[in-house]
Design an enzyme around this catalytic site. Structure first.
Site, short mmCIF file in Angstrom:
data_model
loop_
_atom_site.label_atom_id
_atom_site.label_comp_id
_atom_site.label_asym_id
_atom_site.label_seq_id
_atom_site.Cartn_x
_atom_site.Cartn_y
_atom_site.Cartn_z
N GLU A 182 0.80 -1.23 0.00
CA GLU A 182 0.00 0.00 0.00
C GLU A 182 0.83 1.28 0.00
O GLU A 182 0.80 2.04 0.97
CB GLU A 182 -0.98 0.00 1.18
CG GLU A 182 -1.95 -1.15 1.11
CD GLU A 182 -3.17 -0.99 2.03
OE1 GLU A 182 -3.17 -0.05 2.84
OE2 GLU A 182 -4.09 -1.79 1.92
N GLU B 201 -5.07 -8.58 0.38
CA GLU B 201 -5.74 -8.25 1.64
C GLU B 201 -7.20 -7.97 1.38
O GLU B 201 -7.55 -7.28 0.40
CB GLU B 201 -5.17 -6.97 2.29
CG GLU B 201 -3.88 -7.14 3.00
CD GLU B 201 -3.39 -5.84 3.65
OE1 GLU B 201 -4.21 -4.97 4.02
OE2 GLU B 201 -2.15 -5.70 3.78
C1 FCB Z 1 -4.44 -2.01 5.17
C2 FCB Z 1 -3.04 -2.31 5.67
C3 FCB Z 1 -3.00 -3.31 6.79
C4 FCB Z 1 -4.16 -3.16 7.72
C5 FCB Z 1 -5.46 -3.14 6.96
C6 FCB Z 1 -6.69 -3.05 7.83
O1 FCB Z 1 -4.51 -0.70 4.75
O2 FCB Z 1 -2.24 -2.78 4.64
O3 FCB Z 1 -1.77 -3.19 7.42
O4 FCB Z 1 -3.99 -2.08 8.52
O5 FCB Z 1 -5.46 -2.07 6.07
#
Ligand code: FCB
Length: 469
Positions: free
Chosen positions: A164, A358
């Site tokens: 990210e 994720e």
């Molecule tokens: C993302 C991040 C991770 C976590 C999730 C909820 O933005 O990559 O580390 O904080 O959100």
């Protein structure tokens, strides 16, 4: 509808600072997050990642929990300052050994390790040398990637460079809400962005050079999916345009980051949108940034509805009061997100396998009086989002894996510990782990390679009767 392909990988994710703890153990250097957590008023409740889930000490028990759930893959990140306390130069053998043992332990449990090189815990020593603003940061990252590739590349075959970048640049360098807490003027922030992209490219080169197993490399940018209100050609096109448009004053842009990486150029509109703030980038840098990648990774939790307006523009749809949302208010529950994001990334940057690196829901889960953690909303969230993945697969989009965020409840950055994302509940007083209902449900889903997604009523009694539980 076509089901999940045989090779589909079912996993879960975490990151070093959010779970490891042991912030000062065994020669680890400070990261910008260690610094930020000492800064009064920056983190909810003054909480820190000093102890987090104590995963550094409890990793064996934690891998055993992963095994119980039946994870096929586990995505974790390496703490750069744990391995290189000054960011470059002398390697901290004890820090490196931790990852060595973790990888072995995962492999023994038949869980494939997927390693992220950088998930935000930047070495403080390098920040003090200018951090991402310093063009040398490209080489620093390359050195770090070489060390990790050399050490783990004989057993690890899947890698992600940056997690990210929109967040660590936007929240960390533009808005100051995340470490290192900077509020840079836009021209400087754009320069830092460019260096981070170059570092990504240099990291890819270093991994290809130093890993013994042929590495499969991607990265993990984040996005919020643009979801057309209808599937008319106009609405879909409007959503696509919006998803890839460049907005000024923010780093929450998709094409600004992904076009250079996959297409070797910044989007044309960027210079116009950022105007005088847009630096004069050297064309030669783009070759380094655009190293060929093996897969498209992306993180996505949420999305927004959009439609074509009669004048040829776009209209976003106003929020409905009381709509489904996680305990962090950016996390609107929008099940079609993974379908649309996968489709849009595939169309622009494919063909390549896509991995959802994720996706998950935060809530206020607790251990009930019966000793279990009941989290039906998380089960519903995962299953409805995965319906979108299933649809993508049925349309021939190569989505090859899914990583739930997160394996454990953990330190959610500036939000501290109150919002829980885990499949495994962690009592941060006692460090006791409890598998939530969603973990048992996910186990079943993995065992059936996604077939059980269509069982609408999950029966908690069945879960309780599970022989393992
Ligand atoms: C993302 C991040 C991770 C976590 C999730 C909820 O933005 O990559 O580390 O904080 O959100």
């Amino acid at each position: 509808m076509r089901t999940f392909p045989e090779h589909f990988k079912w996993g879960a994710a975490s990151s070093s600072y959010q779970i490891e703890g042991a912030a000062q153990a065994d020669g680890k250097g400070m990261s910008v997050w260690d610094m930020m957590c000492q800064w009064p008023g920056k983190i909810y409740g003054g909480e820190t990642g000093d102890d987090a889930c104590e995963h550094y000490y409890r990793y064996r028990e934690d891998v055993a929990e992963m095994k119980t759930i039946g994870l096929e893959t586990y995505r974790f990140s390496v703490s750069w300052p744990r391995v290189l306390p000054d960011g470059i130069g002398k390697v901290n053998a004890k820090g490196l050994e931790f990852y060595d043992r973790l990888v072995d332990c995962l492999l023994e449990a038949d869980i494939e390790p997927w390693v992220t090189l950088f998930h935000w815990d930047y070495p403080l020593a390098l920040y003090q040398k200018g951090g991402w603003l310093n063009r040398d940061s490209v080489d620093w990252f390359g050195e770090y990637a070489s060390v990790i590739g050399e050490a783990l590349g004989d057993r690890v075959s899947h890698w992600m460079t940056l997690n990210e970048p929109q967040c660590f640049m936007g929240n960390g360098h533009l808005w100051g809400s995340h470490a290192p807490g900077d509020k840079l003027p836009m021209p400087l922030a754009l320069k830092a962005m460019h260096h981070a992209l170059m570092a990504h490219g240099n990291g890819v080169l270093a991994l290809r050079k130093h890993c013994e197993l042929k590495p499969k490399i991607g990265w993990a940018p984040n996005c919020s999916a643009a979801i057309p209100v209808s599937e008319s050609a106009e609405d879909v096109e409007t959503a696509r345009k919006d998803f890839f448009k460049v907005s000024s004053g923010t780093f929450f842009n998709n094409s600004l980051w992904s076009d250079p990486v996959y297409l070797g150029r910044y989007p044309e509109e960027a210079a116009e949108v950022f105007g005088a703030d847009w630096p004069d980038f050297d064309d030669g840098d783009m070759t380094l940034i655009a190293q060929p990648l093996d897969f498209i990774g992306y993180n996505c939790y949420s999305g927004y509805l959009i439609k074509a307006s009669p004048n040829g523009g776009s209209e976003s749809i106003a929020a409905v009061p009381g709509e489904p949302v996680g305990t962090l208010d950016w996390l609107k529950v929008m099940p079609d997100s993974l379908y649309w994001a996968s489709r849009m990334f595939a169309e622009r940057y494919g063909p390549k396998p896509i991995y959802i690196t994720e996706n998950g829901l935060c809530n206020t889960d607790w251990v009930s009086s019966d000793g279990a953690v009941h989290d039906p909303q998380r089960i519903d969230y995962i299953s409805s989002y995965l319906q979108g993945v299933k649809r993508a697969v049925s349309e021939g989009i190569d989505v090859s894996g899914y990583f739930y965020w997160s394996i454990f409840d953990n330190f959610e950055w500036a939000e501290g510990y109150r919002s829980r994302f885990g499949l495994v509940h962690v009592d941060f007083g006692t460090q006791k782990r409890t598998l939530k209902d969603s973990a048992w449900w996910y186990r079943n889903l993995i065992q059936t390679n996604g077939e059980s997604l269509d069982v609408k009523e999950y029966d908690v009694n069945l879960l309780v009767a599970d022989p393992v539980r």
